[in-house]
Design a protein around this motif. Structure first.
Motif, PDB file in Angstrom:
ATOM      1  N   GLY A 195      61.236   8.646  -3.963  1.00  0.00           N
ATOM      2  CA  GLY A 195      61.831   8.555  -2.621  1.00  0.00           C
ATOM      3  C   GLY A 195      60.960   9.117  -1.501  1.00  0.00           C
ATOM      4  N   CYS A 196      59.702   9.444  -1.794  1.00  0.00           N
ATOM      5  CA  CYS A 196      58.861  10.130  -0.804  1.00  0.00           C
ATOM      6  C   CYS A 196      57.943   9.178  -0.035  1.00  0.00           C
ATOM      7  CB  CYS A 196      57.987  11.170  -1.510  1.00  0.00           C
ATOM      8  SG  CYS A 196      58.964  12.507  -2.172  1.00  0.00           S
ATOM      9  N   THR A 197      57.349   9.719   1.013  1.00  0.00           N
ATOM     10  CA  THR A 197      56.298   9.007   1.739  1.00  0.00           C
ATOM     11  C   THR A 197      54.972   9.608   1.287  1.00  0.00           C
ATOM     12  OG1 THR A 197      57.734   8.591   3.613  1.00  0.00           O
ATOM     13  CG2 THR A 197      55.374   8.501   4.038  1.00  0.00           C
ATOM     14  N   VAL A 198      54.057   8.744   0.863  1.00  0.00           N
ATOM     15  CA  VAL A 198      52.805   9.236   0.277  1.00  0.00           C
ATOM     16  C   VAL A 198      51.626   8.465   0.858  1.00  0.00           C
ATOM     17  CG1 VAL A 198      54.003   9.893  -1.856  1.00  0.00           C
ATOM     18  CG2 VAL A 198      52.887   7.678  -1.735  1.00  0.00           C
ATOM     19  N   LEU A 199      50.456   9.070   0.767  1.00  0.00           N
ATOM     20  CA  LEU A 199      49.258   8.467   1.357  1.00  0.00           C
ATOM     21  C   LEU A 199      48.127   8.458   0.337  1.00  0.00           C
ATOM     22  CD1 LEU A 199      47.289   7.685   3.736  1.00  0.00           C
ATOM     23  CD2 LEU A 199      47.092  10.141   4.196  1.00  0.00           C
ATOM     24  N   GLU A 200      47.557   7.271   0.093  1.00  0.00           N
ATOM     25  CA  GLU A 200      46.364   7.218  -0.762  1.00  0.00           C
ATOM     26  C   GLU A 200      45.130   7.004   0.100  1.00  0.00           C
ATOM     27  OE1 GLU A 200      46.066   4.352  -4.040  1.00  0.00           O
ATOM     28  OE2 GLU A 200      44.280   5.441  -4.759  1.00  0.00           O
ATOM     29  N   LEU A 201      44.094   7.774  -0.183  1.00  0.00           N
ATOM     30  CA  LEU A 201      42.812   7.636   0.512  1.00  0.00           C
ATOM     31  C   LEU A 201      41.822   6.947  -0.419  1.00  0.00           C
ATOM     32  CD1 LEU A 201      43.167  11.277   1.534  1.00  0.00           C
ATOM     33  CD2 LEU A 201      42.710   9.591   3.285  1.00  0.00           C
ATOM     34  N   GLY A 202      41.063   6.003   0.087  1.00  0.00           N
ATOM     35  CA  GLY A 202      40.061   5.314  -0.738  1.00  0.00           C
ATOM     36  C   GLY A 202      40.715   4.573  -1.886  1.00  0.00           C
ATOM     37  N   ALA A 203      41.745   3.788  -1.582  1.00  0.00           N
ATOM     38  CA  ALA A 203      42.594   3.182  -2.619  1.00  0.00           C
ATOM     39  C   ALA A 203      41.910   2.065  -3.397  1.00  0.00           C
ATOM     40  CB  ALA A 203      43.874   2.648  -1.983  1.00  0.00           C
ATOM     41  N   GLY A 204      40.862   1.471  -2.861  1.00  0.00           N
ATOM     42  CA  GLY A 204      40.154   0.402  -3.564  1.00  0.00           C
ATOM     43  C   GLY A 204      41.066  -0.795  -3.806  1.00  0.00           C
ATOM     44  N   THR A 205      41.221  -1.170  -5.081  1.00  0.00           N
ATOM     45  CA  THR A 205      42.051  -2.341  -5.410  1.00  0.00           C
ATOM     46  C   THR A 205      43.548  -2.054  -5.246  1.00  0.00           C
ATOM     47  OG1 THR A 205      42.147  -1.668  -7.719  1.00  0.00           O
ATOM     48  CG2 THR A 205      40.381  -3.209  -7.108  1.00  0.00           C
ATOM     49  N   GLY A 206      43.917  -0.784  -5.105  1.00  0.00           N
ATOM     50  CA  GLY A 206      45.314  -0.438  -4.837  1.00  0.00           C
ATOM     51  C   GLY A 206      46.138  -0.091  -6.061  1.00  0.00           C
ATOM     52  N   LEU A 207      45.498   0.027  -7.228  1.00  0.00           N
ATOM     53  CA  LEU A 207      46.266   0.233  -8.465  1.00  0.00           C
ATOM     54  C   LEU A 207      47.137   1.499  -8.417  1.00  0.00           C
ATOM     55  CD1 LEU A 207      45.314  -0.606 -12.012  1.00  0.00           C
ATOM     56  CD2 LEU A 207      46.071   1.709 -11.609  1.00  0.00           C
ATOM     57  N   ALA A 208      46.569   2.612  -7.979  1.00  0.00           N
ATOM     58  CA  ALA A 208      47.350   3.862  -7.983  1.00  0.00           C
ATOM     59  C   ALA A 208      48.501   3.775  -6.974  1.00  0.00           C
ATOM     60  CB  ALA A 208      46.446   5.059  -7.682  1.00  0.00           C
ATOM     61  N   SER A 209      48.268   3.120  -5.848  1.00  0.00           N
ATOM     62  CA  SER A 209      49.339   2.952  -4.853  1.00  0.00           C
ATOM     63  C   SER A 209      50.462   2.081  -5.412  1.00  0.00           C
ATOM     64  CB  SER A 209      48.793   2.292  -3.578  1.00  0.00           C
ATOM     65  OG  SER A 209      48.138   3.232  -2.767  1.00  0.00           O
ATOM     66  N   ILE A 210      50.079   1.050  -6.157  1.00  0.00           N
ATOM     67  CA  ILE A 210      51.085   0.159  -6.746  1.00  0.00           C
ATOM     68  C   ILE A 210      51.962   0.950  -7.719  1.00  0.00           C
ATOM     69  CG2 ILE A 210      51.346  -1.793  -8.359  1.00  0.00           C
ATOM     70  CD1 ILE A 210      48.803  -2.995  -6.896  1.00  0.00           C
ATOM     71  N   VAL A 211      51.334   1.810  -8.496  1.00  0.00           N
ATOM     72  CA  VAL A 211      52.103   2.645  -9.426  1.00  0.00           C
ATOM     73  C   VAL A 211      52.990   3.625  -8.641  1.00  0.00           C
ATOM     74  CG1 VAL A 211      51.885   4.466 -11.171  1.00  0.00           C
ATOM     75  CG2 VAL A 211      50.496   2.402 -11.348  1.00  0.00           C
ATOM     76  N   TYR A 220      51.393   4.676   2.039  1.00  0.00           N
ATOM     77  CA  TYR A 220      50.308   4.254   2.924  1.00  0.00           C
ATOM     78  C   TYR A 220      49.060   4.158   2.054  1.00  0.00           C
ATOM     79  CZ  TYR A 220      53.337   4.801   6.905  1.00  0.00           C
ATOM     80  OH  TYR A 220      54.375   4.642   7.792  1.00  0.00           O
ATOM     81  N   CYS A 221      48.612   2.926   1.859  1.00  0.00           N
ATOM     82  CA  CYS A 221      47.506   2.648   0.940  1.00  0.00           C
ATOM     83  C   CYS A 221      46.290   2.358   1.815  1.00  0.00           C
ATOM     84  CB  CYS A 221      47.914   1.439   0.102  1.00  0.00           C
ATOM     85  SG  CYS A 221      46.617   0.772  -0.915  1.00  0.00           S
ATOM     86  N   THR A 222      45.323   3.260   1.837  1.00  0.00           N
ATOM     87  CA  THR A 222      44.265   3.133   2.843  1.00  0.00           C
ATOM     88  C   THR A 222      42.875   3.037   2.226  1.00  0.00           C
ATOM     89  OG1 THR A 222      43.855   5.516   3.127  1.00  0.00           O
ATOM     90  CG2 THR A 222      45.682   4.551   4.389  1.00  0.00           C
ATOM     91  N   ASP A 223      42.028   2.367   2.939  1.00  0.00           N
ATOM     92  CA  ASP A 223      40.609   2.273   2.578  1.00  0.00           C
ATOM     93  C   ASP A 223      39.894   1.723   3.804  1.00  0.00           C
ATOM     94  OD1 ASP A 223      38.064   1.744   1.098  1.00  0.00           O
ATOM     95  OD2 ASP A 223      39.306   2.181  -0.635  1.00  0.00           O
ATOM     96  N   VAL A 224      38.696   1.224   3.607  1.00  0.00           N
ATOM     97  CA  VAL A 224      37.930   0.745   4.739  1.00  0.00           C
ATOM     98  C   VAL A 224      37.334  -0.622   4.417  1.00  0.00           C
ATOM     99  CG1 VAL A 224      35.778   1.891   4.052  1.00  0.00           C
ATOM    100  CG2 VAL A 224      36.244   1.536   6.456  1.00  0.00           C
ATOM    101  N   GLY A 225      37.254  -1.487   5.429  1.00  0.00           N
ATOM    102  CA  GLY A 225      36.637  -2.809   5.220  1.00  0.00           C
ATOM    103  C   GLY A 225      37.697  -3.888   5.065  1.00  0.00           C
ATOM    104  N   THR A 226      37.637  -4.879   5.947  1.00  0.00           N
ATOM    105  CA  THR A 226      38.678  -5.921   5.955  1.00  0.00           C
ATOM    106  C   THR A 226      38.743  -6.672   4.634  1.00  0.00           C
ATOM    107  OG1 THR A 226      38.274  -6.151   8.302  1.00  0.00           O
ATOM    108  CG2 THR A 226      39.509  -7.916   7.260  1.00  0.00           C
ATOM    109  N   ASP A 227      37.565  -6.974   4.064  1.00  0.00           N
ATOM    110  CA  ASP A 227      37.542  -7.754   2.834  1.00  0.00           C
ATOM    111  C   ASP A 227      38.231  -6.996   1.688  1.00  0.00           C
ATOM    112  OD1 ASP A 227      36.555 -10.273   1.888  1.00  0.00           O
ATOM    113  OD2 ASP A 227      35.273  -9.114   0.542  1.00  0.00           O
ATOM    114  N   LEU A 228      37.895  -5.711   1.567  1.00  0.00           N
ATOM    115  CA  LEU A 228      38.494  -4.879   0.520  1.00  0.00           C
ATOM    116  C   LEU A 228      39.996  -4.722   0.758  1.00  0.00           C
ATOM    117  CD1 LEU A 228      38.400  -2.925  -1.880  1.00  0.00           C
ATOM    118  CD2 LEU A 228      37.704  -1.123  -0.316  1.00  0.00           C
ATOM    119  N   LEU A 229      40.373  -4.453   2.001  1.00  0.00           N
ATOM    120  CA  LEU A 229      41.795  -4.239   2.293  1.00  0.00           C
ATOM    121  C   LEU A 229      42.595  -5.521   2.049  1.00  0.00           C
ATOM    122  CD1 LEU A 229      41.356  -1.955   5.427  1.00  0.00           C
ATOM    123  CD2 LEU A 229      42.301  -1.272   3.221  1.00  0.00           C
ATOM    124  N   ALA A 230      41.956  -6.679   2.303  1.00  0.00           N
ATOM    125  CA  ALA A 230      42.640  -7.954   2.038  1.00  0.00           C
ATOM    126  C   ALA A 230      42.856  -8.121   0.532  1.00  0.00           C
ATOM    127  CB  ALA A 230      41.826  -9.107   2.600  1.00  0.00           C
TER     128      ALA A 230
END
Ligand SMILES: C[S@@+](CC[C@H](N)C(=O)[O-])C[C@H]1O[C@@H](n2cnc3c(N)ncnc32)[C@H](O)[C@@H]1O
Length: 393
Positions: A195-211, A220-230
């Protein structure tokens, strides 16, 4: 880079994650080319939900599972067997035996090729810990997309699109072992995420955020670069069924540690709205990051970003960081060192010593005794660090 790479042409400055290294290079399921013309592959990661880990409401709960310790064929064995790259998964032994395509000798006996003993294995007196190696399962010819597995146990499969080998600046497009290690801890610490609000830094493919989104209210699943974030956004869409029943929302946003603040320009893809920023500051209680400590300047930048954010949070918070202690031979030292790791540890020390009267940072290592629900090799070099941040008394 290992022998697996012999049959594929990669430039010498490319790096390949161990998670993908164990997958043979024949018949990878390449699904498309990304915006930069890089081949994108689809892998599935099976979560062995257990009663201990708490159950995902929609997940089939067959009780605690045992994780097979069968070794993967050595990378690049090029045996001509029909290994598929898709699944790093384990389930019932029978299923595995039936589906695993393994090398056999002339008599039909299993031909076990042993992994070379690692230097880290030398200390046999240490308590044995279940070692789990990725294994390659043979996919049915008509199930190359993994839809069969997805249909039979949709809440146990995380589908991730990734690239196989990238230049250093694109490492986020691969899945790193530390992300699986961190994901295991997230599944173990449901209490922290529920039930919490959490922030991932350097999430890459997003696996940990998905879990995390199987439990958290907002990620909040964050990283840098439009291609990677897409790519990350696409992975989140591929796994939306995991979060949907739990009311979890994953917001993919650009957060560049080398910049002083959030990008709020609406014309920039993945920029922040003022509402998102307020929500982040008002509600975040957990920050996490996996495998982001490989370059000292970036490590400094990440710690600066972490500090900047936690000083603005309304609530006390916990940061969880996974790191793989990598050893390299350097000409400068004429020795094997782990400089990036040492720099990470020094940054943790500085944080802990900070005494500005506002916040207190309590740093502690997390023992790797929590259950392993994802399949990867939990090597000793994988470490998890927890930072509890509270107002100074
Ligand atoms: C080794 S990858 C780890 C990705 C993912 N956490 C995992 O473990 O699979 C390092 C990540 O740090 C990100 N990164 C590097 N520099 C960054 C920066 N300046 N700001 C934000 N993220 C950055 C990369 O884009 C990449 O996703």
């Amino acid at each position: 880079m290992g022998p697996a790479m012999d049959e594929v042409t990669f430039k010498s400055d490319t790096v390949l994650s161990d998670v993908h290294l164990y997958t043979p290079n024949q018949r990878h399921l390449m699904v498309r080319l990304n915006g930069m013309g890089q081949p994108v592959f689809l892998s599935q990661f099976k979560v062995l939900w257990s009663r201990d880990s708490g159950t995902n409401s929609g997940a089939e709960d067959n009780g605690p599972r045992h994780v097979s310790t069968q070794e993967a064929p050595p990378a690049g064995s090029g045996s001509g067997h029909s290994h598929e790259d898709l699944s790093l998964q384990a389930g019932d032994d029978i299923t595995i035996r039936e589906r695993l395509s393994v090398p056999l000798d002339e008599d039909g006996d299993l031909d076990v090729v042993r992994r070379p003993r690692a230097a880290s294995d030398a200390n046999q007196s240490e308590p044995a810990r279940d070692k789990v190696h990725p294994m390659i399962l043979a996919q049915e010819e008509d199930d190359l997309t993994g839809d069969g597995a997805q249909k039979s146990c949709p809440h146990s499969i995380i589908k991730i699109e990734h690239t196989m080998a990238t230049p250093l600046e694109d490492v986020g497009k691969q899945v790193w072992r530390g992300a699986l290690f961190l994901a295991d801890y997230i599944l173990f610490r449901r209490d922290l995420f529920q039930g919490c609000t959490v922030l991932e830094l350097g999430a890459g493919t997003g696996l940990a955020s998905i879990v995390a989104a199987t439990m958290a209210h907002t990620v909040y699943c964050t990283d840098v670069g439009t291609d990677l974030l897409a790519m990350c956004q696409r992975n989140i869409a591929l796994n939306s069924h995991l979060a949907a029943t739990r009311d979890g929302v994953i917001k993919v946003k650009e957060l560049d540690w080398l910049k002083d603040d959030f990008c709020t320009d609406p014309k920039v893809p993945f920029s922040w709205s003022e509402e998102d920023i307020s929500d982040l500051y008002d509600h975040t209680t957990v920050l996490f990051a996996a495998e982001v400590f490989y370059d000292d300047d970036l490590t400094d930048a990440l710690f600066n970003t972490l500090s900047r954010i936690v000083y603005r949070l309304k609530n006390a918070c916990t940061a969880i960081l996974s790191v793989e202690k990598r050893f390299n031979f350097t000409l400068r030292h004429l020795d094997v060192t782990c400089e990036a790791y040492d720099h990470f540890r020094a940054s943790l020390d500085s944080l802990e010593k900070l005494a500005d009267g506002k916040l207190r940072f309590m740093v502690e290592p997390v023992e790797a005794t929590f259950p392993q629900l994802l399949i990867y090799e939990r090597i000793r070099q994988l470490e998890l660090w927890k930072i509890v941040v509270e107002p100074a008394a």
